[in-house]
Design a protein around this motif. Structure first.
Motif, PDB file in Angstrom:
ATOM      1  N   ILE A 133      38.433  49.269  40.932  1.00 38.39           N
ATOM      2  CA  ILE A 133      38.842  49.677  42.287  1.00 38.39           C
ATOM      3  C   ILE A 133      37.888  50.737  42.838  1.00 38.39           C
ATOM      4  O   ILE A 133      37.463  50.676  43.994  1.00 38.39           O
ATOM      5  CB  ILE A 133      40.290  50.195  42.280  1.00 38.39           C
ATOM      6  CG1 ILE A 133      41.269  49.038  42.084  1.00 38.39           C
ATOM      7  CG2 ILE A 133      40.621  50.918  43.598  1.00 38.39           C
ATOM      8  CD1 ILE A 133      42.705  49.463  41.900  1.00 38.39           C
ATOM      9  N   GLY A 134      37.545  51.725  41.995  1.00 39.76           N
ATOM     10  CA  GLY A 134      36.644  52.781  42.454  1.00 39.76           C
ATOM     11  C   GLY A 134      35.307  52.246  42.924  1.00 39.76           C
ATOM     12  O   GLY A 134      34.769  52.678  43.952  1.00 39.76           O
ATOM     13  N   ASP A 147      28.956  41.241  58.051  1.00 39.35           N
ATOM     14  CA  ASP A 147      28.321  40.403  57.030  1.00 39.35           C
ATOM     15  C   ASP A 147      29.286  39.327  56.559  1.00 39.35           C
ATOM     16  O   ASP A 147      28.884  38.211  56.220  1.00 39.35           O
ATOM     17  CB  ASP A 147      27.902  41.269  55.833  1.00 39.35           C
ATOM     18  CG  ASP A 147      26.832  42.283  56.215  1.00 39.35           C
ATOM     19  OD1 ASP A 147      26.194  42.081  57.268  1.00 39.35           O
ATOM     20  OD2 ASP A 147      26.652  43.273  55.465  1.00 39.35           O
ATOM     21  N   LEU A 148      30.589  39.660  56.520  1.00 36.06           N
ATOM     22  CA  LEU A 148      31.588  38.711  56.045  1.00 36.06           C
ATOM     23  C   LEU A 148      31.798  37.584  57.048  1.00 36.06           C
ATOM     24  O   LEU A 148      31.950  36.421  56.679  1.00 36.06           O
ATOM     25  CB  LEU A 148      32.908  39.446  55.804  1.00 36.06           C
ATOM     26  CG  LEU A 148      34.114  38.629  55.356  1.00 36.06           C
ATOM     27  CD1 LEU A 148      33.872  38.047  53.975  1.00 36.06           C
ATOM     28  CD2 LEU A 148      35.369  39.478  55.355  1.00 36.06           C
ATOM     29  N   SER A 149      31.817  37.937  58.345  1.00 34.12           N
ATOM     30  CA  SER A 149      32.152  36.954  59.376  1.00 34.12           C
ATOM     31  C   SER A 149      30.988  36.046  59.745  1.00 34.12           C
ATOM     32  O   SER A 149      31.174  35.002  60.337  1.00 34.12           O
ATOM     33  CB  SER A 149      32.650  37.678  60.628  1.00 34.12           C
ATOM     34  OG  SER A 149      31.645  38.536  61.130  1.00 34.12           O
ATOM     35  N   MET A 206      30.898  41.635  51.333  1.00 35.23           N
ATOM     36  CA  MET A 206      32.294  42.015  51.542  1.00 35.23           C
ATOM     37  C   MET A 206      33.241  40.949  51.010  1.00 35.23           C
ATOM     38  O   MET A 206      34.410  41.228  50.725  1.00 35.23           O
ATOM     39  CB  MET A 206      32.558  42.254  53.027  1.00 35.23           C
ATOM     40  CG  MET A 206      32.129  43.619  53.531  1.00 35.23           C
ATOM     41  SD  MET A 206      33.097  44.978  52.804  1.00 35.23           S
ATOM     42  CE  MET A 206      34.678  44.712  53.586  1.00 35.23           C
ATOM     43  N   LYS A 207      32.758  39.709  50.882  1.00 34.69           N
ATOM     44  CA  LYS A 207      33.592  38.667  50.275  1.00 34.69           C
ATOM     45  C   LYS A 207      33.950  39.052  48.851  1.00 34.69           C
ATOM     46  O   LYS A 207      35.082  38.855  48.403  1.00 34.69           O
ATOM     47  CB  LYS A 207      32.856  37.326  50.291  1.00 34.69           C
ATOM     48  CG  LYS A 207      32.626  36.746  51.684  1.00 34.69           C
ATOM     49  CD  LYS A 207      31.833  35.450  51.620  1.00 34.69           C
ATOM     50  CE  LYS A 207      31.552  34.926  53.018  1.00 34.69           C
ATOM     51  NZ  LYS A 207      30.719  33.694  52.992  1.00 34.69           N
ATOM     52  N   VAL A 208      32.972  39.594  48.132  1.00 33.59           N
ATOM     53  CA  VAL A 208      33.225  40.039  46.755  1.00 33.59           C
ATOM     54  C   VAL A 208      34.277  41.149  46.748  1.00 33.59           C
ATOM     55  O   VAL A 208      35.190  41.159  45.913  1.00 33.59           O
ATOM     56  CB  VAL A 208      31.918  40.535  46.099  1.00 33.59           C
ATOM     57  CG1 VAL A 208      32.191  41.142  44.725  1.00 33.59           C
ATOM     58  CG2 VAL A 208      30.918  39.393  45.991  1.00 33.59           C
ATOM     59  N   VAL A 209      34.165  42.076  47.712  1.00 36.28           N
ATOM     60  CA  VAL A 209      35.108  43.186  47.782  1.00 36.28           C
ATOM     61  C   VAL A 209      36.518  42.685  48.058  1.00 36.28           C
ATOM     62  O   VAL A 209      37.480  43.039  47.366  1.00 36.28           O
ATOM     63  CB  VAL A 209      34.675  44.189  48.866  1.00 36.28           C
ATOM     64  CG1 VAL A 209      35.696  45.318  49.005  1.00 36.28           C
ATOM     65  CG2 VAL A 209      33.299  44.765  48.539  1.00 36.28           C
ATOM     66  N   LEU A 210      36.678  41.836  49.087  1.00 38.64           N
ATOM     67  CA  LEU A 210      38.012  41.369  49.471  1.00 38.64           C
ATOM     68  C   LEU A 210      38.632  40.482  48.397  1.00 38.64           C
ATOM     69  O   LEU A 210      39.823  40.625  48.070  1.00 38.64           O
ATOM     70  CB  LEU A 210      37.933  40.619  50.798  1.00 38.64           C
ATOM     71  CG  LEU A 210      37.562  41.476  52.018  1.00 38.64           C
ATOM     72  CD1 LEU A 210      37.488  40.632  53.277  1.00 38.64           C
ATOM     73  CD2 LEU A 210      38.577  42.593  52.207  1.00 38.64           C
ATOM     74  N   ILE A 211      37.845  39.573  47.837  1.00 40.64           N
ATOM     75  CA  ILE A 211      38.370  38.711  46.769  1.00 40.64           C
ATOM     76  C   ILE A 211      38.753  39.570  45.567  1.00 40.64           C
ATOM     77  O   ILE A 211      39.793  39.368  44.932  1.00 40.64           O
ATOM     78  CB  ILE A 211      37.329  37.636  46.374  1.00 40.64           C
ATOM     79  CG1 ILE A 211      37.156  36.640  47.521  1.00 40.64           C
ATOM     80  CG2 ILE A 211      37.748  36.915  45.093  1.00 40.64           C
ATOM     81  CD1 ILE A 211      36.005  35.671  47.313  1.00 40.64           C
ATOM     82  N   GLY A 212      37.915  40.553  45.264  1.00 38.33           N
ATOM     83  CA  GLY A 212      38.200  41.441  44.133  1.00 38.33           C
ATOM     84  C   GLY A 212      39.483  42.229  44.349  1.00 38.33           C
ATOM     85  O   GLY A 212      40.310  42.362  43.437  1.00 38.33           O
ATOM     86  N   ILE A 239      42.083  41.445  46.326  1.00 37.42           N
ATOM     87  CA  ILE A 239      43.240  40.535  46.243  1.00 37.42           C
ATOM     88  C   ILE A 239      43.558  40.208  44.794  1.00 37.42           C
ATOM     89  O   ILE A 239      44.730  40.218  44.370  1.00 37.42           O
ATOM     90  CB  ILE A 239      42.956  39.244  47.048  1.00 37.42           C
ATOM     91  CG1 ILE A 239      42.890  39.565  48.544  1.00 37.42           C
ATOM     92  CG2 ILE A 239      44.031  38.192  46.772  1.00 37.42           C
ATOM     93  CD1 ILE A 239      42.370  38.435  49.400  1.00 37.42           C
ATOM     94  N   ALA A 240      42.516  39.941  44.004  1.00 36.21           N
ATOM     95  CA  ALA A 240      42.724  39.649  42.580  1.00 36.21           C
ATOM     96  C   ALA A 240      43.336  40.845  41.864  1.00 36.21           C
ATOM     97  O   ALA A 240      44.238  40.687  41.025  1.00 36.21           O
ATOM     98  CB  ALA A 240      41.396  39.251  41.932  1.00 36.21           C
ATOM     99  N   LEU A 241      42.884  42.043  42.204  1.00 38.79           N
ATOM    100  CA  LEU A 241      43.420  43.249  41.567  1.00 38.79           C
ATOM    101  C   LEU A 241      44.890  43.461  41.922  1.00 38.79           C
ATOM    102  O   LEU A 241      45.693  43.876  41.076  1.00 38.79           O
ATOM    103  CB  LEU A 241      42.596  44.475  41.981  1.00 38.79           C
ATOM    104  CG  LEU A 241      41.191  44.567  41.370  1.00 38.79           C
ATOM    105  CD1 LEU A 241      40.411  45.701  42.016  1.00 38.79           C
ATOM    106  CD2 LEU A 241      41.257  44.758  39.878  1.00 38.79           C
ATOM    107  N   ILE A 242      45.266  43.184  43.187  1.00 35.78           N
ATOM    108  CA  ILE A 242      46.671  43.313  43.581  1.00 35.78           C
ATOM    109  C   ILE A 242      47.545  42.383  42.745  1.00 35.78           C
ATOM    110  O   ILE A 242      48.619  42.764  42.257  1.00 35.78           O
ATOM    111  CB  ILE A 242      46.841  43.012  45.086  1.00 35.78           C
ATOM    112  CG1 ILE A 242      46.219  44.146  45.922  1.00 35.78           C
ATOM    113  CG2 ILE A 242      48.312  42.844  45.448  1.00 35.78           C
ATOM    114  CD1 ILE A 242      46.239  43.884  47.411  1.00 35.78           C
ATOM    115  N   LEU A 243      47.093  41.135  42.557  1.00 31.76           N
ATOM    116  CA  LEU A 243      47.864  40.173  41.766  1.00 31.76           C
ATOM    117  C   LEU A 243      47.971  40.618  40.313  1.00 31.76           C
ATOM    118  O   LEU A 243      49.038  40.537  39.698  1.00 31.76           O
ATOM    119  CB  LEU A 243      47.213  38.793  41.859  1.00 31.76           C
ATOM    120  CG  LEU A 243      47.241  38.128  43.246  1.00 31.76           C
ATOM    121  CD1 LEU A 243      46.445  36.838  43.246  1.00 31.76           C
ATOM    122  CD2 LEU A 243      48.685  37.867  43.671  1.00 31.76           C
ATOM    123  N   VAL A 244      46.850  41.108  39.758  1.00 25.99           N
ATOM    124  CA  VAL A 244      46.866  41.562  38.364  1.00 25.99           C
ATOM    125  C   VAL A 244      47.803  42.752  38.192  1.00 25.99           C
ATOM    126  O   VAL A 244      48.600  42.814  37.244  1.00 25.99           O
ATOM    127  CB  VAL A 244      45.435  41.921  37.897  1.00 25.99           C
ATOM    128  CG1 VAL A 244      45.471  42.597  36.532  1.00 25.99           C
ATOM    129  CG2 VAL A 244      44.567  40.667  37.831  1.00 25.99           C
TER     130      VAL A 244
END
Length: 790
Positions: free
Chosen positions: A141-142, A346-348, A368-374, A376-381
């Motif tokens: 996250i950091g 950059d994402l759009s 930013m795709k890496v950031v957002l996907i990461g 979302i994955a962290l929230i689920l985990v």
């Protein structure tokens, strides 16, 4: 020209006109080897080693030291030795990747050591999966949060936020640059080197400072040559007021780099705490005949200044840090949003190969795709990771916990990055931000009526993950600042620190458990010798099988010697009066067989046979457990916390940046006073620089830039590097059994050393520190180690 000099960050009502023009050491158009397998591997291994030593240090004394500079020095030395043996020497960008990957371990170790032992104190087991999950999630996250913040805080505020350790690390890398890197340096970097007398003179200055810092700290701390924190405690009529200074080279160097304004604001917070609040509490509380809450046992009249600080002022400081941090984030929102908006663009948009190539190499981040996907994955985990919770925590609480972690993570990563930019990693109050996280989290839990003991671990998990995220976010921002100065590719740095953080997080959990097991003592219930506690379990008390926490065997030392290989049920006995829980091994009938005195926060330090038992006090973790119990149990001194909040509000209304001041309230005065001294030296040197360039009509910003390029900054960077390396070496050697005899001889010597013990020790110990000050001032004035025109 702006109305406020560039050296004054975070001033209320002032907005920067934009970052000054800057060309890094390696120009954006230049290509050098950077993200190579050998650099990542070496950095990751060093990160795990330094992470282990930092974890040991934070458990012992609650402190750690920045690893970036020591890792950079080791990397330069290692690859230089390998080049003598026929291998290719590392480029400056490869060495930067090594220090980036290697710094992750230290920051994660601090977060783990500050929070995870509190689980033991709260009465839950220190499970390996829980510790590893918290370390991994916090580290990731950091780093992910710092990717969109890089443009806002590193690039847009260059020249405003100094990032002293990051600046010092860049100077170390430049001083140790290979011939290939020097040949590839930008024209601006070559001209700057020439102005300082060439690369040889720059390297001589920084490595002289490094040597002085290393030798000074080694003699001071390892050999106890002189007292490390001289202190004066005043008597009547100013009872309990005190002044102190930690006479360390690294804090002096940090103060020089950040300059006088922020150093003085930070020290002013310490003055308020130690020369106003503590004497005031002593004055009004000395006549009380009973302890004043939250202190439960000691009378104020019997408490030392340090005890008053720990019982009362820490809560005031935590409230001030929380309020100052939130205010700072809101004030920074336009700059932060500008940086995030660039990432969202950059994402759009889908960039062509030509557009990607047109982006300067030094401005290419992970998408930013890496950031957002990461995220979302962290929230689920986070929501579905059972080890982060205890039975009874429903899905609503888990989803709420995940959302709180992301919100608080972004908030405190931003605050941590700004603070490391203003006052450096050494003074960044990560534990204060963790306290603030716990305050806000537990307040949300109280509103939702989640106040049972089953929510303790949930609250602590949130605090631990955010603590590690903010710690790693601050370290990442220092690394990115170093990369910005030397001309690194941000994307390469972000990949390397993700790898380093993941590897360090995987090994720190087992190390923490091993340290706890090594210091655990198993006391036979009913067979303990006189004077040794076997816990508070009553005779005939039997554990309920539904309260078992799995099975375990003896992993530490039996109090009376011998071995026991049997497996037992694990029972945590909660104290009905609100005291700390206790761990027992019980047989199948529920009868307690052994009381477990843990290695962390345990009390048995010597066995009956005379053998010493290694114990870890984990002071910061104890504070975290008190806060969770206090809030969820309705016993937190909110009045003290709100006093801190109001201090921050008053400062903001007065036009003074509250965050740096709040840090000074929270930290010991001994930590901020050497930073002030370093800032005052910088002020004196800058006055001399202004006179030197009086006829050139330079703007305020140009004069600040001249000060930033002076030999004094190189010497200060050397002080920071030398002190950090010495701190790491001392931490390593502290746990080596073979050093016990030497340590005993040193202790005997220090007891007779007038500079370490005795009435004159406080005054005498200032003499070596005064020499450090004089050397730094003369170097800044170009009286020492200066290039002489021929």
């Amino acid at each position: 020209m702006s109305s406020v000099p560039q050296g004054l960050p975070d001033v209320v009502g002032w907005k920067p006109e934009g970052p000054p023009p800057f060309t890094p050491y390696i120009a954006p158009e230049t290509k050098l080897r950077e993200l190579t397998p050998r650099a990542v591997i070496v950095g990751t291994i060093l990160g795990m080693i330094f992470g282990a030593s930092s974890l040991y240090l934070v458990l012992k004394v609650g402190l750690t030291v920045s690893a970036s500079i020591p890792v950079a020095v080791i990397s330069i030395t290692l690859f230089r030795i390998l080049s003598k043996m026929g291998a290719r020497n590392a480029t400056i960008l490869e060495n930067n990747i090594v220090q980036t990957a290697g710094s992750a371990g230290e920051s994660i170790a601090f977060g783990v050591g500050v929070t995870m032992p509190a689980i033991l104190i709260l009465g839950f087991d220190l499970e390996i999966t829980r510790v590893m999950l918290v370390a991994i999630l916090g580290g990731l996250i950091g780093i992910l949060m710092m990717i969109p913040l890089r443009r806002a805080l590193i690039v847009a505020q260059h020249g405003i936020l100094k990032y002293p350790e990051g600046t010092a690390c860049a100077e170390v890398l430049k001083a140790g640059a290979s011939d290939e890197s020097r040949a590839a340096a930008s024209e601006e970097a070559k001209r700057e080197q020439e102005a300082l007398g060439g690369a040889g003179t720059s390297a001589k200055t920084i490595f002289t400072g490094f040597g002085i810092g290393l030798i000074y700290k080694t003699i001071n701390i390892a050999f106890r040559g002189w007292k490390d924190v001289p202190e004066k405690v005043f008597g009547p009529p100013f009872t309990a007021a005190s002044v102190s200074v930690e006479i360390s080279p690294e804090l002096l160097g940090v103060g020089y780099i950040i300059g006088p304004r922020i150093a003085s604001i930070m020290c002013a917070g310490g003055v308020l705490a130690y020369l106003v609040l503590i004497p005031m509490i002593k004055y009004f509380g000395a006549s009380l005949g009973a302890p004043l809450a939250p202190e439960a046992t000691a009378l104020i009249k019997d408490m030392s200044p340090g005890a008053i600080r720990n019982a009362y002022v820490l809560y005031i400081g935590a409230g001030a840090v929380a309020a100052g941090g939130i205010i700072s984030v809101f004030r920074s929102l336009p700059i932060i949003w500008h940086g995030i908006r660039g990432g969202l663009r950059d994402l759009s948009s889908t960039k062509t190969a030509e557009e990607t190539a047109a982006t300067p190499r030094t401005d290419r981040d992970l998408s930013m795709k890496v950031v957002l996907i990461g995220i979302i994955a962290l929230i689920l985990v986070i929501a579905f990771s059972n080890p982060l919770y205890v039975g009874g925590t429903g899905i609503a609480a888990r989803v709420a916990a995940a959302i709180l972690i992301i919100i608080f993570g972004f908030l405190f990563v931003t605050v941590s990055s700004r603070l490391t930019g203003e006052i450096g990693s050494s003074s960044n109050p990560i534990s204060g931000m963790t306290v603030a996280t716990l305050l806000l989290t537990c307040l949300c839990f109280v509103i939702l009526r989640w106040t049972g003991s089953q929510y303790f671990v949930t609250a602590l998990s949130i605090g631990a993950i955010v603590c590690i995220a903010s710690s790693n976010g601050g370290t990442t921002s220092q690394d990115l600042k170093t990369g910005f100065l030397v001309g690194a590719t941000p994307r390469a740095q972000q990949i390397s620190i993700l790898i380093g953080a993941l590897a360090s997080a995987l090994v720190l959990g087992p190390i923490l458990l091993k340290l706890n097991d090594a210091g655990s003592v198993y006391v036979p219930v009913g067979g303990a010798p006189a004077g040794v506690s076997a816990g508070n379990a009553q005779p005939g008390e039997v554990a309920d099988p539904k309260d078992y926490h799995g099975r375990d065997h003896v992993k530490g030392a039996l109090l009376n010697g011998g071995t026991d290989t049997k497996e037992y049920n694990v029972w945590f006995r909660n104290d009905a009066s609100g005291g700390n829980a206790e761990k027992y091994l019980v047989d199948d009938s529920g009868k307690p067989v052994y009381y477990v005195d843990p290695g962390i926060n345990g009390t048995i330090r010597k066995l009956p046979n005379g053998q010493d038992v290694p114990k870890f006090d984990a002071p910061k973790a104890t504070l975290m457990s008190y806060i969770i119990k206090g809030i969820l149990g309705g016993q937190l001194p909110w009045g003290l916390v709100l006093l801190g909040v109001m201090i921050a509000v008053v400062l903001e209304l007065s036009g003074i940046p509250s965050l740096a001041f709040a840090v000074g309230v929270y930290l010991p005065l001994s930590s901020s006073s050497p930073i002030l001294i370093g800032g005052l030296i910088r002020w004196a040197v800058d006055k001399w620089i202004a006179k030197k360039h009086a006829g050139k009509n330079l703007t305020e910003e140009q004069l600040v830039a001249e000060g930033d390029k002076s030999p004094g900054v190189l010497m200060a960077s050397g002080y920071i590097a030398g002190g950090a390396i010495a701190g790491i070496i001392i931490a390593f050697l502290a746990g080596v059994p073979a050093m016990r005899g030497l340590n005993e001889r040193i202790a005997d010597f220090s007891a007779r050393n007038p500079m370490f013990e005795g009435g004159a020790a406080d005054a005498l110990s200032l003499i070596p520190f005064a020499i450090l000050i004089i050397l730094l001032y003369l170097t800044g004035r170009e009286k020492l180690l200066a290039h002489r025109e021929t």
